[in-house]
Design an enzyme around this catalytic site. Structure first.
Site, short mmCIF file in Angstrom:
data_model
loop_
_atom_site.label_atom_id
_atom_site.label_comp_id
_atom_site.label_asym_id
_atom_site.label_seq_id
_atom_site.Cartn_x
_atom_site.Cartn_y
_atom_site.Cartn_z
N ARG A 50 129.49 21.06 45.75
CA ARG A 50 128.82 21.40 47.00
C ARG A 50 127.32 21.52 46.76
NH1 ARG A 50 132.95 26.22 49.06
NH2 ARG A 50 134.81 24.89 49.28
N ASP A 52 123.39 21.88 47.14
CA ASP A 52 122.58 22.69 48.05
C ASP A 52 121.61 21.83 48.85
OD1 ASP A 52 123.70 25.11 47.22
OD2 ASP A 52 122.25 25.35 45.59
N ARG A 198 119.42 24.83 38.03
CA ARG A 198 118.04 25.08 38.48
C ARG A 198 117.45 26.32 37.80
NH1 ARG A 198 118.62 25.02 44.83
NH2 ARG A 198 116.44 25.74 44.69
#
Length: 245
Positions: A50, A52, A198
């Protein structure tokens, strides 16, 4: 009811992420709408990851079930036609068994993060890399990354809204390669925590700038505290590149 495996490429910039949401257009919604326009069916599209808002994909994998069978090339071509003008492309379509699940059958996922270290502003790569305007020491970043490979508690690199049952993950690969002004960070694992890649990139950028030493990465990992690690890198440079089954 045949099950189809779709491999997608998309630019995540215009979307609120993969998953359907009330606050804007998602990749999932665009795909499901295109399938509906093609065959009058609106199946649930299940993805391997999923992604972002703003995160891109070169090899996202999705599965859908359709009542009426069609040749894989027909599905690919028709869905791509109805996806226009959205920056989403169905690269491949395959018929798979009912036991295949895009998310739960995946054995590993690979991501790439792109940094461009230069003073000049972005033009062609705007929205597709993280522009860092100071020089980065990729050798030091590589040394810091080595502390993260393996089975660890990644609480320090986990989003506060992560819904995973456990912070324990096995990071199989974290490689850093320089190509001129560009630095590519490649990560591979069975699964990742929310924002894990990230947050690792944001931490390694501090090492590259000389604000942290490589050993500081190990200390941040051992702290098991999100505030002990570096900032979250922007979504622009992140790509889901491949999913293994």
């Amino acid at each position: 009811m045949p099950r189809y495996k779709l491999t997608l490429e998309y630019d995540g910039g215009p979307f609120v992420g993969w998953q359907r949401q009330a606050n804007g257009l998602s990749v999932q919604e665009a795909l499901e709408d295109a399938i509906f326009a093609f065959c009058g069916e609106r199946p649930n599209a299940f993805a391997a990851g999923r992604t972002d808002a703003g995160v891109h994909a070169l090899g996202q994998v999705v599965h859908v079930d359709l009542v009426r069978a069609a040749e894989p090339d027909t599905v690919r071509n028709a869905v791509n036609y109805h996806l226009k003008p959205h920056p989403v492309s169905v690269l491949r379509v395959e018929i798979v068994g009912e036991d295949f699940h895009a998310r739960f059958s995946a054995k590993w996922r690979a991501y790439r993060y792109r940094i461009l270290a230069r003073r000049a502003p972005l033009t062609i790569d705007r929205g597709h890399v993280w522009l860092v305007t100071v020089p980065l020491d990729d050798a030091a970043m590589r040394e810091g990354a080595a502390h993260l490979v393996g089975h660890h508690d990644f609480t320090s690199f986990r989003s506060s809204i992560c819904q995973a049952a456990s912070p324990m993950k096995t990071l199989d690969l974290l490689e850093i390669e320089r190509r001129g002004e560009a630095i590519e960070i490649r990560a591979k694992a069975r699964s990742f925590l929310h924002h894990q890649v990230r947050n690792m990139v944001g931490t390694l950028k501090l090492v590259g700038e000389g604000k942290w030493t490589p050993a500081d990465v190990a200390r941040a990992l051992a702290a098991r505290d999100r505030s002990a690690a570096g900032p979250t890198a922007p979504p622009d440079g992140l790509y889901l590149t491949e999913v293994g089954y």
